[in-house]
Scaffold this motif. Sequence first.
Motif, PDB file in Angstrom:
ATOM      1  N   GLU A  23     -41.584   4.841  30.345  1.00 22.18           N
ATOM      2  CA  GLU A  23     -40.597   5.597  31.122  1.00 22.18           C
ATOM      3  C   GLU A  23     -39.348   4.778  31.421  1.00 22.18           C
ATOM      4  O   GLU A  23     -38.304   5.332  31.757  1.00 22.18           O
ATOM      5  CB  GLU A  23     -41.225   6.081  32.434  1.00 22.18           C
ATOM      6  CG  GLU A  23     -42.222   7.213  32.239  1.00 22.18           C
ATOM      7  CD  GLU A  23     -42.895   7.605  33.546  1.00 22.18           C
ATOM      8  OE1 GLU A  23     -42.438   7.129  34.617  1.00 22.18           O
ATOM      9  OE2 GLU A  23     -43.872   8.369  33.511  1.00 22.18           O
ATOM     10  N   THR A  26     -37.421   5.507  27.656  1.00 21.28           N
ATOM     11  CA  THR A  26     -37.198   6.794  27.008  1.00 21.28           C
ATOM     12  C   THR A  26     -37.393   7.937  28.001  1.00 21.28           C
ATOM     13  O   THR A  26     -37.801   7.726  29.141  1.00 21.28           O
ATOM     14  CB  THR A  26     -38.145   6.968  25.803  1.00 21.28           C
ATOM     15  OG1 THR A  26     -37.739   8.107  25.052  1.00 21.28           O
ATOM     16  CG2 THR A  26     -39.583   7.137  26.248  1.00 21.28           C
ATOM     17  N   LYS A  27     -37.120   9.150  27.546  1.00 19.28           N
ATOM     18  CA  LYS A  27     -37.237  10.322  28.407  1.00 19.28           C
ATOM     19  C   LYS A  27     -38.696  10.597  28.749  1.00 19.28           C
ATOM     20  O   LYS A  27     -39.590  10.423  27.915  1.00 19.28           O
ATOM     21  CB  LYS A  27     -36.640  11.551  27.704  1.00 19.28           C
ATOM     22  CG  LYS A  27     -35.155  11.440  27.374  1.00 19.28           C
ATOM     23  CD  LYS A  27     -34.694  12.661  26.594  1.00 19.28           C
ATOM     24  CE  LYS A  27     -33.240  12.545  26.194  1.00 19.28           C
ATOM     25  NZ  LYS A  27     -32.788  13.695  25.367  1.00 19.28           N
ATOM     26  N   HIS A  29     -40.036  13.410  29.093  1.00 19.73           N
ATOM     27  CA  HIS A  29     -40.511  14.506  28.245  1.00 19.73           C
ATOM     28  C   HIS A  29     -41.052  13.996  26.913  1.00 19.73           C
ATOM     29  O   HIS A  29     -42.070  14.516  26.412  1.00 19.73           O
ATOM     30  CB  HIS A  29     -39.367  15.501  28.004  1.00 19.73           C
ATOM     31  CG  HIS A  29     -39.681  16.542  26.981  1.00 19.73           C
ATOM     32  ND1 HIS A  29     -40.540  17.594  27.215  1.00 19.73           N
ATOM     33  CD2 HIS A  29     -39.255  16.688  25.690  1.00 19.73           C
ATOM     34  CE1 HIS A  29     -40.630  18.340  26.134  1.00 19.73           C
ATOM     35  NE2 HIS A  29     -39.863  17.818  25.193  1.00 19.73           N
ATOM     36  N   ILE A  41     -33.899   6.496  23.258  1.00 19.24           N
ATOM     37  CA  ILE A  41     -33.938   7.694  24.077  1.00 19.24           C
ATOM     38  C   ILE A  41     -34.570   8.859  23.325  1.00 19.24           C
ATOM     39  O   ILE A  41     -35.365   9.608  23.874  1.00 19.24           O
ATOM     40  CB  ILE A  41     -32.516   8.060  24.551  1.00 19.24           C
ATOM     41  CG1 ILE A  41     -31.957   6.951  25.448  1.00 19.24           C
ATOM     42  CG2 ILE A  41     -32.518   9.392  25.298  1.00 19.24           C
ATOM     43  CD1 ILE A  41     -30.534   7.173  25.894  1.00 19.24           C
ATOM     44  N   ASN A  42     -34.202   9.028  22.054  1.00 17.33           N
ATOM     45  CA  ASN A  42     -34.649  10.177  21.281  1.00 17.33           C
ATOM     46  C   ASN A  42     -35.526   9.762  20.096  1.00 17.33           C
ATOM     47  O   ASN A  42     -35.364   8.661  19.554  1.00 17.33           O
ATOM     48  CB  ASN A  42     -33.439  10.953  20.744  1.00 17.33           C
ATOM     49  CG  ASN A  42     -32.543  11.453  21.859  1.00 17.33           C
ATOM     50  OD1 ASN A  42     -32.978  12.211  22.719  1.00 17.33           O
ATOM     51  ND2 ASN A  42     -31.285  11.022  21.852  1.00 17.33           N
TER      52      ASN A  42
END
Length: 296
Positions: A23, A26-27, A29, A41-42
């Motif tokens: 966490e 990165t996100k 989700h 991040i993605n």
Amino acid sequence: MTFIIVSFFGVLQFVKSGAPLLELYTKFHNIHTGRSSAPFINPYDFAFFSSFYLYYYFVRGLFYKPIYFVGALAAIVLIAISQSRSIFIGTFVGLFLIMPCVLLISESHFLNRFRVKKGILVFFLSLFLLVISTVIMFPLLEEKVPYAVNGMKNLMEGKRINSLSVRREQFEVALSYVEQNSLVFFTGNGPAKTVLEFVESIYTYFFFRYGIIGLIFFFFIVLFLGIYNTFTKIKMYPEDHIYKAVLIWLLVIPIVSATNNFTEQVRLSFFYYLILALVMSRKKVNTKIVNQNRCI
């Protein structure tokens, strides 16, 4: 070392472990979707970074030692667990179209003398084995990376893909502002994050924010200089195969950038411009240091 660290984060996320640590990078989700993205991040950032190492280790396996194919295989696994469909397509184009052209052109002095270098023969054999392995493992891929596999199947069947629709809508928004003010076509709207905060395609990103002038100067010219200097380095140092890997990676960028923003992302942009700095430098890349540190 960099590749090992990123691999550690990617596998950790894929097995859904170490959420508190992930966490930080990165996100939230992404951690629970089964698509590896940390420390980026993605997921597509993670896959794009890994694709460089795929070409790097593949080329080194062809011309140096076969043991480097292990690194290429690891990079393929990382791309798979990211489930990035755009990088899947980009990797296919890079391996089956761009890499053969780069290798044949860079090794043309052997072809002119009716000699085919061993590495080129190994390359085509490797591609054949890769295709066979993919076909055999397709049921497993469909189970473990369903987002990517189902997306590719929908694309081939001509079905609607939501992520592509979002990118098309963002480009239409950019065009609507041009219709309101023709000057925007040349200069852009600036950040304007209240309108388009997270722009997916790099072409829409530069066109909307900086206009056609920004797209040309900040993206195309910079990328062209990187490609040109890399090609020059290949001619100057034909036995230093790291430049072949860089050239393949850079040539794939215009393709994958149609659906994603890679060169202006947090963390990933640093890696991209670092590679450009290395190939634009007047000095030759010291591959001995690279191999010892695994920094690039």
